[in-house]
Enzyme design. Structure first.
Site, short mmCIF file in Angstrom:
data_model
loop_
_atom_site.label_atom_id
_atom_site.label_comp_id
_atom_site.label_asym_id
_atom_site.label_seq_id
_atom_site.Cartn_x
_atom_site.Cartn_y
_atom_site.Cartn_z
N SER A 1 -5.45 7.84 9.40
CA SER A 1 -5.12 6.44 9.71
C SER A 1 -6.33 5.52 9.58
CB SER A 1 -4.54 6.33 11.13
OG SER A 1 -5.48 6.80 12.08
N THR B 1 22.92 -33.68 8.42
CA THR B 1 23.61 -32.53 9.00
C THR B 1 24.43 -31.96 7.84
OG1 THR B 1 25.55 -33.81 9.67
CG2 THR B 1 23.80 -33.64 11.28
N SER C 1 3.46 -24.77 -14.41
CA SER C 1 4.15 -23.68 -15.10
C SER C 1 3.38 -23.37 -16.38
CB SER C 1 5.57 -24.11 -15.42
OG SER C 1 6.07 -23.36 -16.52
N LYS D 1 6.11 -29.29 -15.00
CA LYS D 1 6.42 -28.74 -13.68
C LYS D 1 5.32 -28.94 -12.65
CE LYS D 1 9.51 -26.49 -12.56
NZ LYS D 1 9.88 -25.10 -12.89
N ASN E 1 5.18 -27.09 -9.06
CA ASN E 1 5.93 -26.17 -8.20
C ASN E 1 5.34 -26.10 -6.79
OD1 ASN E 1 7.59 -25.54 -10.40
ND2 ASN E 1 6.16 -23.95 -11.09
N GLU F 1 7.10 -22.21 -0.88
CA GLU F 1 7.99 -21.07 -1.19
C GLU F 1 7.44 -19.77 -0.60
OE1 GLU F 1 9.49 -21.42 -5.53
OE2 GLU F 1 7.72 -22.68 -5.38
N TYR G 1 2.91 9.72 24.49
CA TYR G 1 2.46 9.41 23.13
C TYR G 1 3.14 10.30 22.10
CZ TYR G 1 -0.44 8.79 19.01
OH TYR G 1 -0.87 8.52 17.74
N GLN H 1 1.49 5.84 15.58
CA GLN H 1 0.40 5.48 14.66
C GLN H 1 0.89 4.48 13.61
OE1 GLN H 1 -2.67 8.33 13.42
NE2 GLN H 1 -1.72 8.30 11.41
N LYS I 1 0.60 0.01 13.41
CA LYS I 1 -0.47 -0.94 13.10
C LYS I 1 -0.37 -1.63 11.75
CE LYS I 1 -3.41 1.92 15.81
NZ LYS I 1 -2.42 3.01 15.58
N1 ARG Z 1 -4.62 7.39 15.12
C1 ARG Z 1 -3.84 7.53 16.31
C2 ARG Z 1 -2.89 6.33 16.45
O1 ARG Z 1 -3.13 5.36 15.83
C3 ARG Z 1 -4.71 7.61 17.49
C4 ARG Z 1 -4.18 8.43 18.62
C5 ARG Z 1 -4.11 9.82 18.19
N2 ARG Z 1 -3.80 10.68 19.25
C6 ARG Z 1 -3.51 11.95 19.05
N3 ARG Z 1 -3.30 12.66 20.07
N4 ARG Z 1 -3.43 12.43 17.86
O2 ARG Z 1 -1.91 6.37 17.15
#
Ligand code: ARG
Length: 465
Positions: free
Chosen positions: A24, A156, A278, A284, A286, A291, A318, A323, A326
């Site tokens: 990650s 409207t 364009s 044009k 744009n 957009e 967890y 993961q 993000k």
């Molecule tokens: N890279 C993991 C995440 O973003 C971090 C936590 C990992 N924890 C584990 N027990 N493998 O969630």
């Protein structure tokens, strides 16, 4: 070689595809500042509680500061074999300060670490979004004040409805942005508790001080339940919801700009700064930025949907699924930031074609309601009847291809004999908007007043005290 962070019981290295799906670092390296801040707070707390020595803590904090400048200076080599930001930092700390680095992970886990890092990150995102939306509001208010009396058609069903002022239209988005900021502020309040010290899921046997790390990191308090602390991502969902709603607002404005700049409509013009040409059609201009704001909204909503689906049905605590919280969220937050700034730029850039707006405002018998209101007010006619009489007058005008204010008085009197020449005073678009003085209405007077209220509020917020 097995992983040096957790490989004690492993004899073999992971398969290449295992490493590829597990890694990650490409995403969570963006959490480096938060990760290091949280580690520093943790190390200081461990020393204060007598869990590690003051000397070890000093070396750990010094090493972490070195790593912070290595990463921010671009001189840090992230290793994929180390999976994530937490292990990349810890491994480098070992290189820098030796075995004491291994004491940093006492009484914590990557589970509470990542939850802490991401809360800190999202908190910064919220603060940035708030600043950007405030700048957007300031731009809108400035232009609203400038165009408090500029008459434009109000719609409207996208049909010309009643004349409004351009300033009033802009202030509508100021109100929306205010609620958007409120939603971000609410999310910030709820997310501002510290997961750090929840450890893997159950807490720890070490005498840690979670209140100390919480306050060192600007959190109001530690989260009360260790299972909840490591396993919820509602703070991301809530912030993405706020982002999605804000983006939906921006997309509506963006769409209006697209419509208004179309040569078929021509109510406003964007300068060369916010249009593109364009490659084949030389004429044009744009409105690409508008957009793209419209389109980015789709991606922002998409990342909210994606994370809702990732989280749905996950048992406590967890799970590695988390993961995946993000990448989409970071992309969405980046997209929102860009969209707000692009809209702010367009608000400052846009020039209404006032003459065209005024003509368009009167098109389609937009002051018919004013005529009906006049019949109610002056002749004490019930509104329903006035509506009917006005309808007949509009039909008469349409027959002759005339706007209402050009229809002969005699033609109106043929339909309703009590109508006098005074009716003409309410049939112009200026008279129409000027009469809309009810609270929240579009009259130039109201718009000026509201814009000034906002101007003061926004100034005060910028320079409190
Ligand atoms: N890279 C993991 C995440 O973003 C971090 C936590 C990992 N924890 C584990 N027990 N493998 O969630």
């Amino acid at each position: 070689m097995s992983n040096k962070m957790w490989g004690g019981r492993f004899g073999e290295s992971p398969d290449a595809i295992m490493e590829e799906i597990n890694v990650s670092i490409d995403v969570d390296q963006h959490l480096y500042a938060q990760d290091i801040a949280a580690s520093k707070a943790h190390a200081a707390m461990l020393a204060a509680q007598g869990i590690i020595t003051a000397n070890d803590a000093k070396n750990i904090v010094g090493g972490l500061d070195t790593i912070l400048s290595e990463i921010s200076g671009g001189g840090f080599a992230f290793k994929r074999a180390l999976e994530d930001i937490h292990m990349n930092v810890e491994s480098r700390l070992g290189e820098l300060i030796g075995p004491a680095a291994g004491r940093l992970h006492t009484a914590r886990s990557r589970n509470d670490q990542v939850a802490t890092d991401f809360r800190l990150y999202v908190r910064d995102v919220i603060d940035d979004a708030d600043r950007a939306l405030a700048a957007f509001q300031r731009a809108l208010v400035d232009r609203a004040l400038e165009h408090a009396g500029t008459v434009m058609p109000g719609f409207t069903h996208l049909q010309t409805a009643q004349p409004v002022t351009f300033g009033h239209h802009l202030l509508a988005y100021v109100e929306m942005a205010a609620r958007d900021r409120g939603r971000f502020a609410d999310a910030r309040k709820r997310l501002n508790e510290s997961p750090l010290g929840a450890a893997a899921l159950a807490g720890t046997s070490f005498p840690i001080d979670r209140h100390a790390t919480a306050s060192a990191l600007g959190f109001v308090r530690p989260m009360a339940n260790s299972l909840d602390a490591v396993s919820d991502r509602d703070f991301v969902l809530e912030t993405l919801s706020a982002a999605s709603i804000a983006a939906v607002h921006l997309s509506r404005f963006a769409e209006e700009i697209v419509i208004w700049t179309s040569p078929l409509v021509g109510l406003v013009r964007l300068s060369d700064k916010f249009t593109t040409g364009s490659s084949i059609m030389p004429q044009k201009r744009n409105p690409d930025a508008a957009e793209l704001v419209r389109a980015k909204t789709g991606r922002i909503i998409g990342s909210l949907t994606a994370l809702l689906i990732v989280m749905k049905g996950l048992p406590l605590a967890y799970q590695k699924d988390m993961q995946e919280d993000k990448a989409g969220a970071m992309e969405a937050f980046g997209a929102l930031s860009l969209a707000v700034r692009a809209m702010t730029g367009m608000v400052l850039d846009i020039e209404p074609d006032e003459a065209r707006m005024k003509v368009a405002a009167g098109d389609g018998y937009a002051t018919a309601t004013d005529l009906a209101d006049w019949l109610v007010r002056t002749l004490k006619m019930p509104f329903r009847e006035a509506h009917h009489v006005t309808g007949r007058i509009v039909a008469k005008a349409a027959e002759g291809g005339l706007p209402l204010h050009k229809l002969a008085l005699g033609d109106m009197q043929a339909i309703e004999p009590r109508i006098t020449a005074e009716v003409m005073d309410v049939l112009s678009v200026e008279a129409s908007v000027a009469s809309r003085t009810s609270y929240g209405g579009t009259s130039p007077e109201n718009v000026r007043e509201q814009a000034k209220v906002w101007l003061k509020r926004l100034e005060k917020e910028q320079n409190p005290g």
